[in-house]
Design a protein around this motif. Structure first.
Motif, PDB file in Angstrom:
ATOM      1  N   ARG A  72       2.529   2.876  30.471  1.00 47.14           N
ATOM      2  CA  ARG A  72       3.031   4.164  30.916  1.00 47.14           C
ATOM      3  C   ARG A  72       3.121   5.129  29.748  1.00 47.14           C
ATOM      4  O   ARG A  72       3.787   6.142  29.823  1.00 47.14           O
ATOM      5  CB  ARG A  72       4.422   3.990  31.536  1.00 47.14           C
ATOM      6  N   LEU A  74       2.481   7.904  27.104  1.00 47.74           N
ATOM      7  CA  LEU A  74       1.914   9.237  27.186  1.00 47.74           C
ATOM      8  C   LEU A  74       0.723   9.306  26.259  1.00 47.74           C
ATOM      9  O   LEU A  74       0.638   8.563  25.289  1.00 47.74           O
ATOM     10  CB  LEU A  74       2.960  10.274  26.776  1.00 47.74           C
ATOM     11  N   THR A  87      -3.443   7.946  32.663  1.00 49.61           N
ATOM     12  CA  THR A  87      -2.129   7.317  32.501  1.00 49.61           C
ATOM     13  C   THR A  87      -1.544   7.159  33.893  1.00 49.61           C
ATOM     14  O   THR A  87      -2.267   7.305  34.892  1.00 49.61           O
ATOM     15  CB  THR A  87      -1.235   8.171  31.586  1.00 49.61           C
ATOM     16  N   ASP A  89       1.660   8.053  36.720  1.00 46.84           N
ATOM     17  CA  ASP A  89       2.778   8.975  36.941  1.00 46.84           C
ATOM     18  C   ASP A  89       4.039   8.195  37.299  1.00 46.84           C
ATOM     19  O   ASP A  89       4.068   6.962  37.250  1.00 46.84           O
ATOM     20  CB  ASP A  89       2.415  10.016  38.011  1.00 46.84           C
ATOM     21  N   GLU A  90       5.048   8.900  37.691  1.00 46.62           N
ATOM     22  CA  GLU A  90       6.344   8.288  37.985  1.00 46.62           C
ATOM     23  C   GLU A  90       6.231   7.127  38.996  1.00 46.62           C
ATOM     24  O   GLU A  90       6.890   6.116  38.869  1.00 46.62           O
ATOM     25  CB  GLU A  90       7.310   9.338  38.563  1.00 46.62           C
ATOM     26  N   GLU A  91       5.364   7.327  40.002  1.00 47.03           N
ATOM     27  CA  GLU A  91       5.239   6.296  41.043  1.00 47.03           C
ATOM     28  C   GLU A  91       4.269   5.189  40.668  1.00 47.03           C
ATOM     29  O   GLU A  91       4.024   4.293  41.461  1.00 47.03           O
ATOM     30  CB  GLU A  91       4.778   6.932  42.365  1.00 47.03           C
ATOM     31  N   GLY A  92       3.675   5.286  39.502  1.00 47.32           N
ATOM     32  CA  GLY A  92       2.745   4.245  39.090  1.00 47.32           C
ATOM     33  C   GLY A  92       1.319   4.539  39.484  1.00 47.32           C
ATOM     34  O   GLY A  92       0.444   3.701  39.341  1.00 47.32           O
ATOM     35  N   GLU A  93       1.065   5.751  40.009  1.00 44.09           N
ATOM     36  CA  GLU A  93      -0.305   6.125  40.380  1.00 44.09           C
ATOM     37  C   GLU A  93      -1.059   6.594  39.146  1.00 44.09           C
ATOM     38  O   GLU A  93      -0.520   7.351  38.344  1.00 44.09           O
ATOM     39  CB  GLU A  93      -0.270   7.282  41.406  1.00 44.09           C
TER      40      GLU A  93
END
Ligand SMILES: [Zn+2]
Length: 303
Positions: A72, A74, A87, A89-93
């Motif tokens: 995760r 950056l 990379t 996002d917050e939901e893992g996508e």
């Protein structure tokens, strides 16, 4: 890259060392008190310490190994070449984000420039040290000079004495006169190497050098020789030394005016020296033209 405290400390210490080296080059007193390589050694030690600490810190940064799965993290500087970085996002996508611009690599030029300047200063300081120091005088010349100083001291002492240049600083220094020491019973005196160098400059190179140093050197030789005459009281000794110094300076090759001016300057310095250490040396009231300590009462000039 913004400067960290570490960078600032390093810069400050470099500037400090540089300032010290310049001061050292300008001050003969500093040169005689501190060997020329010392500031360079301190600077080198600091640089090594900084490099070692830097390597350690970098290792510490790398160690917390992230899981090898899709991280995760950056996008960082390493990804800049790609322009876009994958990379999550917050939901893992998985998503694509623009990479951070590669930080403008810190140029190596200042470090190299610093090294060149340091080496240049080192070579220059080494030369100054070699030329200024008593050790720059050959052994034969040193022996010749000691013979000469011995003859001059014997003349003032009125007996057979021996003057040595104390190149090991074994006798001069703390606990004796500022720059010389006299053993009255043995008829032996040791002078600090810087004093010998100044006297050598005057007597053998026909060069006065810095006025303060010349005046001080002539006074020290006259002072120790006066002790060897059997006088122990420091104030009295110094008063006689200033008077003997005029003739001594002339015998060493100075013009009459110069020799007297040097002793007048030294007398003024002695009178203004109010440090506690020098209390014993404070010139007595009788140290004046026509006073009890006047060696030439009929001569209107003093010292
Ligand atoms: Zn003394």
């Amino acid at each position: 890259m913004e400067s960290t405290p570490r960078d600032r400390v390093q810069t400050a210490s470099r500037i400090g060392a540089l300032v010290f080296v310049v001061l050292w080059l300008l001050s003969e007193r500093l040169q005689s008190a501190i060997p020329f390589w010392l500031p360079f050694a301190i600077l080198a030690a600091m640089e090594v310490e900084f490099v070692v600490r830097g390597i350690r810190e970098r290792r510490a940064d790398v160690e917390p190994a992230e899981p090898a799965t899709m991280s995760r993290r950056l996008p960082g500087a390493d990804d800049a070449d790609l322009g876009w970085v994958e990379t999550v996002d917050e939901e893992g996508e998985p998503i694509l984000v623009p990479a951070a611009p590669r930080s403008t690599r810190r140029t190596r030029v200042p470090a190299i420039l610093m090294l060149v300047v340091a080496i240049g200063l080192f070579v220059y300081a080494y030369r100054v040290d070699r030329d200024a120091g008593w050790s720059s005088v050959s052994a034969t010349e040193q022996a010749r000079a000691e013979k000469r100083f011995t003859a001059e001291a014997a003349r003032i002492a009125g007996r057979n004495v021996r003057v040595y240049c104390d190149d090991a600083y074994s006798f001069t220094g703390v606990g004796s006169d500022a720059a010389g020491v006299a053993f009255i019973s043995r008829g032996v005196s040791y002078l600090e190497p810087t004093i010998c160098r100044s006297l050598y400059r005057i007597a053998f190179e026909g060069n006065l050098g810095p006025l303060d140093d010349a005046a001080f050197a002539v006074t020290v030789l006259a002072h120790e020789a006066t002790h060897l005459r059997g006088i122990r009281n420091e104030a009295e000794t110094e008063c006689y030394a200033l008077q003997e110094g005029v003739e001594l300076g002339r015998r060493l090759g100075l013009g009459a005016e110069t020799a007297r001016a040097l002793m007048e300057a030294q007398r003024a310095r002695d009178l203004s020296d109010a440090t506690v250490v020098r209390l014993d040396y404070r010139l007595p009231a009788e140290c004046r033209n026509g006073g009890k300590l006047d060696l030439r009462p009929n001569d209107p000039q003093f010292p």
